[in-house]
Design an enzyme around this catalytic site. Structure first.
Site, mmCIF file in Angstrom:
data_model
loop_
_atom_site.group_PDB
_atom_site.id
_atom_site.type_symbol
_atom_site.label_atom_id
_atom_site.label_comp_id
_atom_site.label_asym_id
_atom_site.label_seq_id
_atom_site.Cartn_x
_atom_site.Cartn_y
_atom_site.Cartn_z
ATOM 1 C CE LYS A 163 8.796 -9.401 2.428
ATOM 2 N NZ LYS A 163 7.599 -8.907 1.809
ATOM 3 C CE LYS A 194 7.523 -0.781 -2.013
ATOM 4 N NZ LYS A 194 7.111 -2.147 -1.973
ATOM 5 C CE LYS A 204 3.075 -2.315 7.741
ATOM 6 N NZ LYS A 204 3.832 -3.149 6.909
HETATM 7 P P1 ADP Z 1 7.469 -4.876 0.373
HETATM 8 O O1 ADP Z 1 7.793 -6.084 1.178
HETATM 9 O O2 ADP Z 1 8.644 -4.366 -0.367
HETATM 10 O O3 ADP Z 1 6.742 -3.800 1.177
HETATM 11 P P2 ADP Z 1 4.874 -5.483 -0.667
HETATM 12 O O4 ADP Z 1 4.532 -6.062 0.673
HETATM 13 O O5 ADP Z 1 4.266 -4.165 -1.040
HETATM 14 O O6 ADP Z 1 6.450 -5.367 -0.764
HETATM 15 O O7 ADP Z 1 4.532 -6.568 -1.777
HETATM 16 C C1 ADP Z 1 3.774 -6.370 -2.956
HETATM 17 C C2 ADP Z 1 3.652 -7.706 -3.676
HETATM 18 O O8 ADP Z 1 4.956 -8.178 -4.048
HETATM 19 C C3 ADP Z 1 3.030 -8.823 -2.844
HETATM 20 O O9 ADP Z 1 2.272 -9.661 -3.696
HETATM 21 C C4 ADP Z 1 4.195 -9.585 -2.316
HETATM 22 O O10 ADP Z 1 3.901 -10.935 -2.048
HETATM 23 C C5 ADP Z 1 5.191 -9.461 -3.466
HETATM 24 N N1 ADP Z 1 6.567 -9.487 -2.953
HETATM 25 C C6 ADP Z 1 7.194 -8.498 -2.254
HETATM 26 N N2 ADP Z 1 8.470 -8.855 -1.954
HETATM 27 C C7 ADP Z 1 8.635 -10.101 -2.474
HETATM 28 C C8 ADP Z 1 9.729 -11.008 -2.507
HETATM 29 N N3 ADP Z 1 10.906 -10.691 -1.984
HETATM 30 N N4 ADP Z 1 9.552 -12.199 -3.118
HETATM 31 C C9 ADP Z 1 8.355 -12.515 -3.689
HETATM 32 N N5 ADP Z 1 7.287 -11.711 -3.693
HETATM 33 C C10 ADP Z 1 7.416 -10.511 -3.101
#
Ligand code: ADP
Ligand code: TRP
Length: 333
Positions: free
Chosen positions: A194, A197, A111
């Site tokens: 991965k 968003k 971040k």
């Molecule tokens: P982003 O990476 O899109 O900002 P978040 O960090 O808000 O997503 O993740 C919310 C939840 O979804 C968390 O528990 C995170 O581990 C899971 N998550 C997000 N992206 C993935 C992914 N590509 N594969 C598995 N779990 C994910």
């Protein structure tokens, strides 16, 4: 009985990573365990969203949770900011969390790299607030994706330190958990890490994607020049396409394309068309439910009201016990 807890920040629509990484993992447990699922809107303040976005995003994510199968009669579903007890626990836990360990967190370092002009103290103490979320209900298992593993390790360290400092065995040490076994990482469509968003919107499939938007994302997924010899290993891009196919297609379909890859007859265009058709069929009922639920504001308000009440009862019990352990006089309560 194990207490299960998970949550997500209301950052917009849920994508396949959120759905398969965390949400379905949680949903499979809601019948058999004491389950809490919450919307982490305090965490959102680390990036300063504007007030109207924050409100609408809470409604969006709640509709998407419910449309995906989260059941308000089984799990306690709540909004973090409506259970303010968590902020008191966060403050206590901050007193036993070292700045050095917070600075070493990879999510924090990332971040800071992304947004060097907004390195606020809330961002640094994000893992302490997350520990407070989990310990507030003394949860033992936390269904999340692989990227959250380090945060869970910190929660365990903080819980263990609390127990040691006060000579109690109060907080259980929670683990990042996947119902099926290994923690998962749903890949992005561009072969780059991965699905998320925060990076690569165009390579991220949202539960609400349809029509040309969905088509464009899948048909422009990255591929390679094709297998060069029989049974050659797959590149990351192709491995990712197969991983997504396995999530939404039948075993026969997956086998058909595995065989075609192995004997070099595969055409990536066909693979993508199949993935698109199966993905669309998979998303269609979820999309419809999202629209229905999102427009029923009275129902959403009711879900939140019931969830808040249940979550606060559990939170107040924990805080009362924590204050006693810390040594505050009963008069202060
Ligand atoms: P982003 O990476 O899109 O900002 P978040 O960090 O808000 O997503 O993740 C919310 C939840 O979804 C968390 O528990 C995170 O581990 C899971 N998550 C997000 N992206 C993935 C992914 N590509 N594969 C598995 N779990 C994910
Ligand atoms: N940090 C999590 C994420 O980015 C969201 C979250 C906040 C969370 N508190 C939590 C997840 C407690 C599980 C348990 O996705």
């Amino acid at each position: 009985m194990d207490t299960i807890l998970s949550g997500m920040r209301p950052t917009g629509h849920l994508h396949l990573g959120n759905y398969f990484g965390a949400l379905t993992n949680f949903i499979k447990m809601q019948n058999d365990f004491n389950c809490y699922f919450f919307i982490a809107d305090y965490h959102m303040l680390t990036t300063h969203p504007n007030p109207s976005d924050l409100q609408d995003n809470v409604r969006i994510i709640l509709s998407e949770y419910l449309a995906s199968g989260l059941d308000a009669d089984k799990a306690t579903i709540y909004v973090q900011s409506m259970v303010p007890e968590v902020s008191e626990l966060y403050m206590y836990l901050n007193m036993i969390t070292y700045v050095g360990e917070l600075e070493r967190t990879s999510a924090f370092k990332e971040k800071v790299r992304q947004n060097p002009n907004n390195v606020n103290a809330g961002l640094l103490t994000y893992p302490t607030l997350m520990a407070a979320d989990i310990l507030l209900h003394r949860a033992t298992k936390v269904p999340v994706g692989k990227d959250q593993q380090q945060h869970l390790e910190m929660t365990r360290n903080i819980a263990e330190r609390f127990n040691r400092m006060y000579g109690v065995d109060y907080f259980p040490l929670p683990v990042a958990f996947n119902f099926e076994g290994e923690l998962v990482k749903i890949p992005s469509l561009d072969g780059n890490g991965k699905m998320s968003k925060s990076y690569g919107e165009k390579a991220t499939v949202y539960l609400t994607d349809e029509g040309n938007v969905l088509k464009k994302k899948i048909m422009s997924a990255k591929t390679d020049e094709g297998p060069q010899s029989m049974n050659s290993p797959k590149s990351i891009e192709i491995e990712n396409l197969f991983s997504l196919l396995k999530l939404v297609s039948s075993e026969d379909t997956v086998k058909h394309f595995e065989d075609a890859y192995a004997d070099c007859s595969i055409r990536y265009g066909d693979l993508k068309k199949q993935l698109l058709a199966d993905m669309d069929a998979f998303l269609q009922p979820i999309r419809e439910r999202i629209k229905e639920i999102y427009s029923d504001k009275a129902y959403l308000d009711k879900v939140i009201a019931i969830g808040t009440q249940k979550a606060r009862l559990s939170a107040q019990k924990t805080l009362k016990e924590v204050r006693e352990i810390i040594g505050f006089s009963p008069v202060m309560q």
